[in-house]
Design a protein around this motif. Structure first.
Motif, PDB file in Angstrom:
ATOM      1  N   GLY A  10       0.823  -1.201   0.000  1.00 20.12           N
ATOM      2  CA  GLY A  10       0.000   0.000   0.000  1.00 20.12           C
ATOM      3  C   GLY A  10       0.854   1.246   0.000  1.00 20.12           C
ATOM      4  N   GLY A  11       0.299   2.331   0.539  1.00 18.82           N
ATOM      5  CA  GLY A  11       0.992   3.606   0.602  1.00 18.82           C
ATOM      6  C   GLY A  11       2.035   3.630   1.696  1.00 18.82           C
ATOM      7  N   PRO A  12       2.690   4.766   1.899  1.00 17.46           N
ATOM      8  CA  PRO A  12       3.739   4.863   2.914  1.00 17.46           C
ATOM      9  C   PRO A  12       3.272   4.464   4.309  1.00 17.46           C
ATOM     10  N   GLU A  13       1.978   4.591   4.570  1.00 19.20           N
ATOM     11  CA  GLU A  13       1.464   4.275   5.905  1.00 19.20           C
ATOM     12  C   GLU A  13       1.591   2.801   6.277  1.00 19.20           C
ATOM     13  N   VAL A  14       1.820   1.902   5.290  1.00 15.83           N
ATOM     14  CA  VAL A  14       1.932   0.472   5.618  1.00 15.83           C
ATOM     15  C   VAL A  14       3.322   0.114   6.149  1.00 15.83           C
ATOM     16  N   MET A  15       4.266   1.033   6.089  1.00 20.60           N
ATOM     17  CA  MET A  15       5.616   0.747   6.571  1.00 20.60           C
ATOM     18  C   MET A  15       5.617   0.705   8.096  1.00 20.60           C
ATOM     19  N   GLU A  16       6.281  -0.317   8.650  1.00 23.22           N
ATOM     20  CA  GLU A  16       6.325  -0.491  10.095  1.00 23.22           C
ATOM     21  C   GLU A  16       7.769  -0.488  10.581  1.00 23.22           C
ATOM     22  N   LEU A  17       8.009   0.191  11.685  1.00 23.95           N
ATOM     23  CA  LEU A  17       9.298   0.139  12.354  1.00 23.95           C
ATOM     24  C   LEU A  17       9.183  -0.911  13.456  1.00 23.95           C
ATOM     25  N   VAL A  18       9.933  -2.003  13.317  1.00 25.63           N
ATOM     26  CA  VAL A  18       9.771  -3.152  14.216  1.00 25.63           C
ATOM     27  C   VAL A  18      11.109  -3.522  14.852  1.00 25.63           C
ATOM     28  N   GLU A  19      11.016  -4.277  15.920  1.00 24.25           N
ATOM     29  CA  GLU A  19      12.194  -4.856  16.564  1.00 24.25           C
ATOM     30  C   GLU A  19      12.370  -6.285  16.057  1.00 24.25           C
ATOM     31  N   LEU A 289      15.425   6.940  10.861  1.00 23.65           N
ATOM     32  CA  LEU A 289      14.759   5.734  10.375  1.00 23.65           C
ATOM     33  C   LEU A 289      13.257   5.772  10.620  1.00 23.65           C
ATOM     34  N   GLU A 290      12.837   6.346  11.746  1.00 30.02           N
ATOM     35  CA  GLU A 290      11.406   6.354  12.063  1.00 30.02           C
ATOM     36  C   GLU A 290      10.607   7.275  11.149  1.00 30.02           C
ATOM     37  N   GLN A 291      11.275   8.065  10.332  1.00 25.05           N
ATOM     38  CA  GLN A 291      10.577   8.921   9.376  1.00 25.05           C
ATOM     39  C   GLN A 291      10.659   8.374   7.944  1.00 25.05           C
ATOM     40  N   ALA A 292      10.817   7.058   7.820  1.00 26.98           N
ATOM     41  CA  ALA A 292      10.907   6.444   6.490  1.00 26.98           C
ATOM     42  C   ALA A 292       9.651   6.704   5.661  1.00 26.98           C
ATOM     43  N   ALA A 293       8.479   6.677   6.288  1.00 32.93           N
ATOM     44  CA  ALA A 293       7.245   6.941   5.535  1.00 32.93           C
ATOM     45  C   ALA A 293       7.232   8.363   4.987  1.00 32.93           C
ATOM     46  N   ASP A 294       7.705   9.320   5.785  1.00 38.66           N
ATOM     47  CA  ASP A 294       7.789  10.703   5.305  1.00 38.66           C
ATOM     48  C   ASP A 294       8.757  10.812   4.132  1.00 38.66           C
ATOM     49  N   ALA A 295       9.857  10.066   4.212  1.00 32.35           N
ATOM     50  CA  ALA A 295      10.816  10.067   3.104  1.00 32.35           C
ATOM     51  C   ALA A 295      10.169   9.560   1.821  1.00 32.35           C
ATOM     52  N   HIS A 296       9.351   8.510   1.918  1.00 34.21           N
ATOM     53  CA  HIS A 296       8.676   7.988   0.737  1.00 34.21           C
ATOM     54  C   HIS A 296       7.688   9.008   0.170  1.00 34.21           C
ATOM     55  N   ARG A 297       6.985   9.716   1.049  1.00 35.95           N
ATOM     56  CA  ARG A 297       6.039  10.729   0.573  1.00 35.95           C
ATOM     57  C   ARG A 297       6.777  11.847  -0.169  1.00 35.95           C
ATOM     58  N   ARG A 298       7.893  12.278   0.374  1.00 42.87           N
ATOM     59  CA  ARG A 298       8.664  13.346  -0.269  1.00 42.87           C
ATOM     60  C   ARG A 298       9.240  12.873  -1.602  1.00 42.87           C
ATOM     61  N   GLN A 299       9.706  11.645  -1.646  1.00 40.81           N
ATOM     62  CA  GLN A 299      10.255  11.121  -2.895  1.00 40.81           C
ATOM     63  C   GLN A 299       9.177  11.055  -3.967  1.00 40.81           C
ATOM     64  N   GLU A 300       8.007  10.567  -3.596  1.00 44.83           N
ATOM     65  CA  GLU A 300       6.943  10.403  -4.575  1.00 44.83           C
ATOM     66  C   GLU A 300       6.368  11.748  -5.026  1.00 44.83           C
ATOM     67  N   ALA A 301       6.575  12.806  -4.238  1.00 48.60           N
ATOM     68  CA  ALA A 301       6.129  14.141  -4.642  1.00 48.60           C
ATOM     69  C   ALA A 301       6.999  14.697  -5.756  1.00 48.60           C
ATOM     70  N   GLY A 302       8.227  14.172  -5.887  1.00 47.00           N
ATOM     71  CA  GLY A 302       9.114  14.560  -6.976  1.00 47.00           C
ATOM     72  C   GLY A 302       9.837  15.874  -6.713  1.00 47.00           C
ATOM     73  N   GLY A 303      10.668  16.254  -7.681  1.00 44.28           N
ATOM     74  CA  GLY A 303      11.377  17.524  -7.606  1.00 44.28           C
ATOM     75  C   GLY A 303      12.682  17.498  -6.851  1.00 44.28           C
ATOM     76  N   LEU A 304      13.104  16.331  -6.355  1.00 43.53           N
ATOM     77  CA  LEU A 304      14.342  16.248  -5.596  1.00 43.53           C
ATOM     78  C   LEU A 304      15.546  16.235  -6.531  1.00 43.53           C
ATOM     79  N   ARG A 305      16.638  16.776  -6.066  1.00 43.60           N
ATOM     80  CA  ARG A 305      17.920  16.669  -6.765  1.00 43.60           C
ATOM     81  C   ARG A 305      18.872  15.974  -5.798  1.00 43.60           C
ATOM     82  N   GLY A 306      19.131  14.705  -6.051  1.00 41.03           N
ATOM     83  CA  GLY A 306      19.847  13.882  -5.095  1.00 41.03           C
ATOM     84  C   GLY A 306      18.868  12.972  -4.366  1.00 41.03           C
ATOM     85  N   ARG A 307      19.396  12.141  -3.487  1.00 43.74           N
ATOM     86  CA  ARG A 307      18.579  11.156  -2.784  1.00 43.74           C
ATOM     87  C   ARG A 307      18.308  11.583  -1.340  1.00 43.74           C
ATOM     88  N   LEU A 308      17.134  11.221  -0.867  1.00 45.31           N
ATOM     89  CA  LEU A 308      16.862  11.251   0.566  1.00 45.31           C
ATOM     90  C   LEU A 308      17.576  10.067   1.192  1.00 45.31           C
TER      91      LEU A 308
END
Length: 312
Positions: A10-19, A289-308
């Motif tokens: 699914g979308g970025p919200e399905v990503m889980e930070l687990v032990e 690491l706990e902001q991985a979902a935010d990173a995916h949202r920013r990547q999918e929004a486009g316009g980046l120069r370089g990688r998150l």
């Protein structure tokens, strides 16, 4: 240890930070303490289920995310003699069918997939090299053009495209770069001889005005398909950098798709080029690491120069 996984697509919200348990290296393997893991489009299409839907990965209960890693060797398995704890390394996790990727505090990789981290580069910068650098290098290998040939690079300001421009110029190829209207200075600085804005109404005509008869080959990092194919001369070469984006082999053009594979020796060579300043390592931003979902949202929004880059 902590790791980011998905249990359903699914979308970025399905990503889980687990032990999860600390992974142990087996024969010929190395455990790396992850300092940085770049976020790439392949991570998003894995998370969304597009790759599973296309039959590129088998169904599984848990899927790890992340291909790129930069960090420090922490433990080595039996038979590993070329690496030792404490070494700074970069590497590529090139399998989709695993419970853990590089979005984690530790990752186990085959020793042959690792290379020394670029001297003088921080871990976040180093993490942008493996997947995109190897994709660019292997795409140019598939293109197989001799020095002096002309090549169109679409998406030339992007992470993969930028490396293609630099590596093509180092191979003696003459580059036509396609990028955003504001990116001309950037791509010319990377080594492009000509520039075409992606807003050009007819890409093929714009390229052929610069290179009469069409370029000898193209690396399609922007996934334009037939639009870019029209800029290539008959019996030229064309390399697509993503599954499903290769156009039909019209006019005798040799069309191939680069299927990226980890390659420690090639990555070692690319790392040395980056250390010498001949490859540009571009970081758009770093996030925990706990902001991985935010990173995916920013990547999918486009316009980046370089990688998150995620920094566990």
């Amino acid at each position: 240890m902590r790791a980011v996984v998905v249990r359903e697509f699914g979308g970025p919200e399905v990503m889980e930070l687990v032990e999860v348990p600390l992974p142990q290296p087996g024969r010929g393997q190395v455990r790396v303490r992850v300092a940085a893991a770049a976020v790439n489009p392949v991570d998003a299409v894995t998370r969304s289920g597009l790759l599973a839907g296309a039959g590129l990965m088998a169904p599984r209960a848990v899927t790890g995310l992340g291909w790129d890693v930069a960090g420090t060797v922490e433990a080595v398995g039996p038979g590993v003699t070329e690496l030792a704890p404490g070494q700074r390394v970069v590497g590529l996790h090139d399998r989709l069918d695993t419970d853990l990727g590089t979005y984690a505090e530790h990752v186990v990789l085959d020793a042959g997939t690792l290379a020394p981290a670029p001297a003088g580069a921080g871990f976040a910068q180093a993490a942008t090299l493996p997947l995109n650098g190897l994709t660019a290098d292997q795409a140019l290998d598939l293109l197989g053009l001799p020095a002096g040939s002309t090549v169109l690079v679409t998406g030339a300001a992007g992470a993969v495209g930028g490396f293609v421009v630099e590596l093509a110029a180092l191979r003696g190829l003459r580059v036509v770069a396609l990028a955003g209207p504001d990116d001309e200075q950037l791509v010319r600085g990377l080594g492009a001889e000509w520039f075409v804005p992606r807003t050009a109404p007819d890409l093929a005509a714009a390229v052929r005005e610069l290179v009469p008869g069409g370029v000898d080959g193209a690396v399609d990092a922007a996934l334009l398909g037939v639009r870019a194919l029209g800029a290539v001369r008959g019996r030229g070469a064309f390399v697509a950098v993503a599954a499903g984006s290769a156009p039909p082999a019209l006019r005798g053009i040799r069309v191939t798709n680069v299927w990226i594979t980890a390659d420690g020796p090639a990555l070692t060579r690319l790392s040395a080029l980056a250390a010498d300043g001949r490859l540009t390592l571009r970081v758009a931003d770093t996030l925990p690491l706990e902001q991985a979902a935010d990173a995916h949202r920013r990547q999918e929004a486009g316009g980046l120069r370089g990688r998150l880059v995620l920094t566990p």
